[in-house]
Motif scaffolding. Structure first.
Motif, PDB file in Angstrom:
ATOM      1  N   CYS A 285       0.847  -1.204   0.000  1.00  0.00           N
ATOM      2  CA  CYS A 285       0.000   0.000   0.000  1.00  0.00           C
ATOM      3  C   CYS A 285       0.881   1.252   0.000  1.00  0.00           C
ATOM      4  O   CYS A 285       1.768   1.398   0.844  1.00  0.00           O
ATOM      5  CB  CYS A 285      -0.912   0.007   1.221  1.00  0.00           C
ATOM      6  N   CYS A 354      -7.021   5.585   1.333  1.00  0.00           N
ATOM      7  CA  CYS A 354      -6.953   4.703   0.160  1.00  0.00           C
ATOM      8  C   CYS A 354      -7.027   5.557  -1.097  1.00  0.00           C
ATOM      9  O   CYS A 354      -7.884   6.430  -1.201  1.00  0.00           O
ATOM     10  CB  CYS A 354      -8.107   3.706   0.191  1.00  0.00           C
ATOM     11  N   CYS A 357      -5.490   2.314  -5.775  1.00  0.00           N
ATOM     12  CA  CYS A 357      -4.487   1.758  -6.702  1.00  0.00           C
ATOM     13  C   CYS A 357      -4.690   0.273  -6.957  1.00  0.00           C
ATOM     14  O   CYS A 357      -4.168  -0.263  -7.930  1.00  0.00           O
ATOM     15  CB  CYS A 357      -3.078   2.008  -6.174  1.00  0.00           C
ATOM     16  N   CYS A 360      -3.408  -3.774  -2.999  1.00  0.00           N
ATOM     17  CA  CYS A 360      -3.694  -4.730  -1.920  1.00  0.00           C
ATOM     18  C   CYS A 360      -4.569  -5.869  -2.417  1.00  0.00           C
ATOM     19  O   CYS A 360      -4.534  -6.970  -1.864  1.00  0.00           O
ATOM     20  CB  CYS A 360      -4.339  -4.018  -0.726  1.00  0.00           C
TER      21      CYS A 360
HETATM   22  S1  SF4 Z   1      -6.224   0.077  -3.013  1.00  0.00           S
HETATM   23 FE1  SF4 Z   1      -5.267  -1.004  -1.272  1.00  0.00          FE
HETATM   24  S2  SF4 Z   1      -3.048  -0.706  -1.597  1.00  0.00           S
HETATM   25 FE2  SF4 Z   1      -4.082   0.859  -2.868  1.00  0.00          FE
HETATM   26  S3  SF4 Z   1      -4.230   2.665  -1.548  1.00  0.00           S
HETATM   27 FE3  SF4 Z   1      -6.157   1.503  -1.261  1.00  0.00          FE
HETATM   28  S4  SF4 Z   1      -5.742   0.238   0.567  1.00  0.00           S
HETATM   29 FE4  SF4 Z   1      -3.732   0.931  -0.193  1.00  0.00          FE
END
Ligand code: SF4
Ligand code: SF4
Length: 388
Positions: A285, A354, A357, A360
């Motif tokens: 992340c 968040c 992206c 995760c």
């Molecule tokens: S999608 Fe997942 S990895 Fe990306 S910013 Fe959000 S929590 Fe973090």
């Protein structure tokens, strides 16, 4: 470079330029000539990492990523695009908030102890290919690590001399949801230059937007020509097409409240059955920032040192206080992570934690999907109907 949330929008009156794709290397060499260490995406071991880019040919030319929960694969295409992939498991976090670093040493001498601080880091780096979601992630880390009550001077030192070449995504990945989070796919601010790769009309070129005086100075020495209105429209269409093809979405309307009102929802038990508490999601992340410090001594007892390491709220030890771990179950740890990201982060730092992206989701070995879990927890619990 100013952080995305503090930077002024790109100054009006700066018209976009066109750079031929075969001249991308001129940009790389121009940045290197200004003393920047150019960092960018590089294909390695089947993934995309961030490393030094010495030539444009070092970029993952012609590669696209195929992502799904728990899956990542690179596939070759014949378009020859430099930036047709989305994001790999490595983010710019490693460049500024480094995973492991020594803070100081302590040496024993006849007179007692002496403390030897680690010299402040200095780097002059150019980020080549920063995506809109990652620029937002950098802005979030800037707020926490440079402006908060616990500012990190070593992070601030690494952020002090940075040139940013953003790249607007020309396609969305299956696990991307930046549109839901309001963080992409087009970089609006926080860059010195922003590129949109155009592959239409049999011509391979970049539309170059200027976001700062430093960016304008670099463009002044490049083989560019003014973009036509048609080319500016083509770049806008690329971003619109990417925005409309997000692989995931998340309804953020009232999400914070819905999550905080459902801390005992049965979905937490279900996701805990699958979660391995492996920490992958926090490590990939780009906004997760937690660290721990570790003190070690050598075998002679003459030298000790303190090291800072990235930590994860998924470990038992993370919440260990007097008497044991506050969050001893995986359910408690997953719930803490997700509700921090999407709910209490707003209270603490004034935004979501968040940026959509999707890392995760892709890099969770069992394919747990934050968008699915947040949506399920945020829905009213379905209770079985009973007679009478
Ligand atoms: S999608 Fe997942 S990895 Fe990306 S910013 Fe959000 S929590 Fe973090
Ligand atoms: S959600 Fe997935 S990546 Fe995160 S700790 Fe659990 S198993 Fe690992």
């Amino acid at each position: 470079m100013l952080a995305p949330d503090r930077a002024e929008p790109a100054p009006a009156g700066r018209s976009p330029w066109i750079l031929g794709a075969s001249d991308l290397d001129v940009l790389v060499q121009a940045l290197a000539g200004l003393g920047y260490r150019v960092l960018g995406p590089v294909a390695r071991d089947g993934g995309i990492v961030i490393d030094e880019v010495r030539r444009a040919a070092d970029l993952p030319v012609g590669l696209e990523d195929v992502q799904a929960p728990g899956r990542f694969r690179l596939e070759r295409r014949d378009h020859g695009a430099y930036f047709a992939f989305t994001v790999g498991h490595v983010s710019w976090k490693q460049t500024f908030h480094v995973p492991v670093e020594r803070l100081f040493q302590v040496r024993r001498s006849k007179e007692g102890f002496s403390v030897i601080p680690e010299p402040m880091p200095h780097q002059r780096v150019a980020l080549l290919g920063a995506r809109a979601c990652d620029l937002h992630a950098i802005a979030i880390q800037d707020r926490i690590l440079m402006q908060g009550a616990h500012a990190d001077p070593r992070y601030a030192a690494r952020r002090s001399d940075v040139f940013v070449v953003a790249v607007n995504c020309i396609r969305a990945g299956n696990t991307c949801f930046c549109v839901s989070m309001g963080t992409g796919p087009r970089a609006e601010r926080g860059f010195d230059l922003a590129l949109t790769e155009l592959l239409d009309a049999g011509e391979h070129r970049f539309l170059v937007e200027v976001g700062s005086d430093a960016g304008a100075a670099v463009v002044a020495g490049m083989p560019v020509r003014p973009a036509t209105p048609e080319e500016a429209d083509a770049a806008a269409r690329v971003s619109a097409r990417t925005a409309s093809s997000m692989g995931r979405e998340l309804d953020t309307d009232g999400l914070k409240e819905r999550l905080q009102q459902n801390l005992e929802h049965p979905r937490w038990d279900e996701v805990a059955e699958r979660c391995l508490a492996c920490t992958n999601c926090t490590l990939v992340c780009p906004t997760c920032f937690c660290t721990d410090v570790e003190d070690t001594t050598d075998l002679t007892g003459e030298t000790a040192e303190r090291t800072k390491r990235l930590d994860s709220c998924f470990t038992m030890g993370f919440s260990h206080v007097h008497g044991g771990s506050v969050r001893s179950s995986i359910k408690a740890r997953y719930r803490q992570w997700l509700t921090h990201k999407l709910a209490s982060w707003h209270d603490q730092f004034g935004s979501s934690g968040c940026v959509g992206c999707g890392r995760c989701i892709t890099w969770c070995p069992v394919g747990i999907d934050i968008t699915e879990e947040a949506a399920a927890v945020g829905r009213p619990e379905q209770r079985p109907e009973t007679d009478g």
